[in-house]
Design an enzyme around this catalytic site. Sequence first.
Site, PDB file in Angstrom:
ATOM      1  CD  GLU A 228     -78.901  29.152   9.118  1.00 33.14           C
ATOM      2  OE1 GLU A 228     -78.033  28.271   9.000  1.00 33.14           O
ATOM      3  OE2 GLU A 228     -79.791  29.329   8.269  1.00 33.14           O
TER       4      GLU A 228
ATOM      5  NE  ARG B  10     -87.336  27.039   8.627  1.00 30.44           N
ATOM      6  CZ  ARG B  10     -86.220  27.257   9.309  1.00 30.44           C
ATOM      7  NH1 ARG B  10     -85.069  27.345   8.683  1.00 30.44           N
ATOM      8  NH2 ARG B  10     -86.251  27.382  10.620  1.00 30.44           N
TER       9      ARG B  10
END
Length: 274
Positions: free
Chosen positions: A3, A261
């Site tokens: 990320e 998710r």
Amino acid sequence: MPELPEVETSMRGISPYLVGQKIKEIIVRQPKLRWAVSSELSTMQGATIIEIYRRAKYLIIQTDKGDILVHLGMSGSLGILSVKENKAIDKHDHIDLITENGVILRYNDPRKFGTWLWAEQAETAELLANLGPEPLSEAFTSGYLFEKSRNKTVAVKNFIMNNAIVVGVGNIYACESLFMAGIHPELAAQNLTAKQCERLVTVIKEVLTKAIIQGGTTLKDFIQPDGKPGYFAQVLQVYGRKGEECNDCGSIIEAKVIGQRNSFYCPKCQRLPK
């Protein structure tokens, strides 16, 4: 999946070795990643690397012969080696960028879902055209977030993970930020108050800054360019802690799929208004 903090860590790790150097060659062993590796990379011999910076989760290698856009995908990592090391090639080592002074930038990606693309100018590339502000920039404010959230019925977790709203807030850091802000991940974005937006923007900046300082989060594949793991996983409050006690209140951390998710939260610290 790497990320924003992991990409920022990679950028900071490789820049001192590459900026100002000339490219000797780029070796592509696997031309089929998420998208086909740009054929223009084979023409970059002699290009000088001017700058390396990050936009969202993309690393931009700016040269005087165009820009290289690198995305680490699900499992990609970048390492710095020396030609003198003569290190064996791993089966997942798909690309080497080699400089004239003998530095190798090696791209490893077991799942082959990353990206190496060429653009004349990265900022005008289609991939970057419709991105929201950087979360650590002055443009990402509570007023901005509040305005964007009006009439948005989507869950706030999905909302802050939308790159058109703000870039780089991935699953791990969305879960952690919402916990610190005391906001349930399923709260409709339009129901955020101005005060909640202020708190949320503050903690997103805090969480990402702390993760960058600690070298990112190592869960599966991410390793820093120097071969060291990230250390933020050691201080995660909710992510990946289903069934464990909340560090703040002792309640059991729960998990739920939101927007495809896994989402982790404390049912007491992050109550969903009825």
